[in-house]
Design a protein around this motif. Structure first.
Motif: not given
Ligand code: SAM
Length: 335
Positions: A10, A29, A31, A87-88, A101, A123-127, A165, A183-186
């Protein structure tokens, strides 16, 4: 920062030169994207173009479609694509999984064709269930296939930047949200202690019920049958569905929603504009004065407390407002 993180693929993803964020590991989560400097409310965080677009409904996209799109890429774009991780961590197991994804729906040239773009940076931004950035939307000046995110509120340097998301699901309970996300949101909102989480679920459910009264329909734009997630008197429910809720009640309902949404960090400019409009509809002079005085207060809770003086008061505009809302609803249904 460990050596593994310094060498992470990344690090080589091409960020815009003026990007106000950097990519870094995000606790539990994978990256994520973090603000490098303070970002003011309304500022653009990222304008992203897709590496490629596949013109098909998402469920019909095949491994071969993604392979063909990949093979047509310029060498530098191929390298960018291959840097994306699940997911990184490890590489994705298939091209289709990478697509699934890292994709967003785009709208192309006024056609109704389903089209999905592969957005490496967005798509690198988390929810988050209390996001600080807007959901990605088309930027008309630079083509409708280009998506942008803006700061929903001031974001401090070092803060993770997140968006929602699944738009429109903020008012569901934590359990319902996690089922939809798969997924279990953190995020911070979901990480709260169980009692804070119960209070959050209660506030969100209450706002959902209040919005039902104000809009006459639920999150899915439908009227509810008897399985309402909140209890509503049948007469009141009918009045809400027919958009006959008197103006003073409508204003109080909206202000109470705002006070609760403020607690949840879910206020955005759109709902603020809506309530500012409603506050200007009163025709009975005393009501208008109270509404103006309420809107001049600093917080939504204070605005609600001042507006409470309108409770049960009729307004000269009640009939016209109901007619106008019904006409607007009928026009929207025709489109
Ligand atoms: C599009 S990617 C986001 C970027 C990703 N974290 C990475 O490292 O590239 C989506 C994935 O990130 C993780 N993710 C995103 N938001 C999250 C959150 N609020 N809690 C836990 N995992 C999360 C999940 O595994 C999800 O399927």
């Amino acid at each position: 920062m460990t050596r593994k993180h310094r060498k992470h693929p990344y690090r080589k993803l091409p960020l815009p030169s003026n990007a106000p964020f950097e990519l870094k590991p995000s606790s539990r989560k994978g990256w994520g994207a973090f603000a490098k400097t303070r970002i003011s409310k309304g500022a653009t965080i990222l304008i992203d173009k897709p590496l490629f677009i596949i013109y098909k409904p998402s469920l019909k996209i095949t491994e071969e479609d993604v392979l063909m799109a990949f093979l047509r890429l310029a060498p530098a774009d191929k390298e960018t694509f291959l840097r994306i991780r699940d997911n990184g961590s490890a590489s994705f197991e298939s091209l289709l999984a990478t697509m699934a994804q890292n994709t967003f729906q785009v709208h192309t040239g006024g056609s109704n064709l389903a089209a999905f773009g592969m957005f490496v940076l967005l798509s690198r931004f988390n929810h988050s269930c209390s996001p600080n950035s807007t959901i990605p939307t088309s930027v008309s000046e630079s083509g409708r296939e280009t998506l942008a995110i803006l700061a929903k509120r001031d974001i401090s340097a070092g803060e993770e930047i997140t968006f929602n998301y699944l738009p429109g699901f903020e008012l569901k309970s934590q359990h319902e949200r996690h089922q939809l996300l798969q997924f279990t949101c953190k995020c911070e909102a979901c990480h709260a202690s169980s009692s804070a989480q119960r209070a959050s679920d209660m506030r969100r459910t209450l706002v959902r019920g209040l919005q039902y009264l104000s809009r006459g329909k639920d999150l899915d734009e439908q009227t509810q049958d008897s399985t309402l997630p909140f209890s509503i008197d049948p007469e009141l429910k009918k009045a809400a569905e027919e958009l006959r809720i008197p103006l003073s009640s409508r204003f109080l309902i909206d202000l109470l929603s705002m006070a609760l949404l403020e607690e949840e960090g879910l206020i955005d400019d759109l709902i603020v504009k809506k309530i500012q409009t409603v506050s200007g509809w009163f025709e009975t002079e005393r009501n208008d004065r109270i509404a103006k005085h309420a809107m001049a207060q600093a917080t939504w809770r204070e605005k609600f407390c001042v507006a409470a003086r309108l409770y049960g008061r009729e307004d000269a505009a009640d009939h016209d407002v109901a007619m106008e809302l019904q006409t607007m609803r009928d026009l929207a249904l025709e489109q």
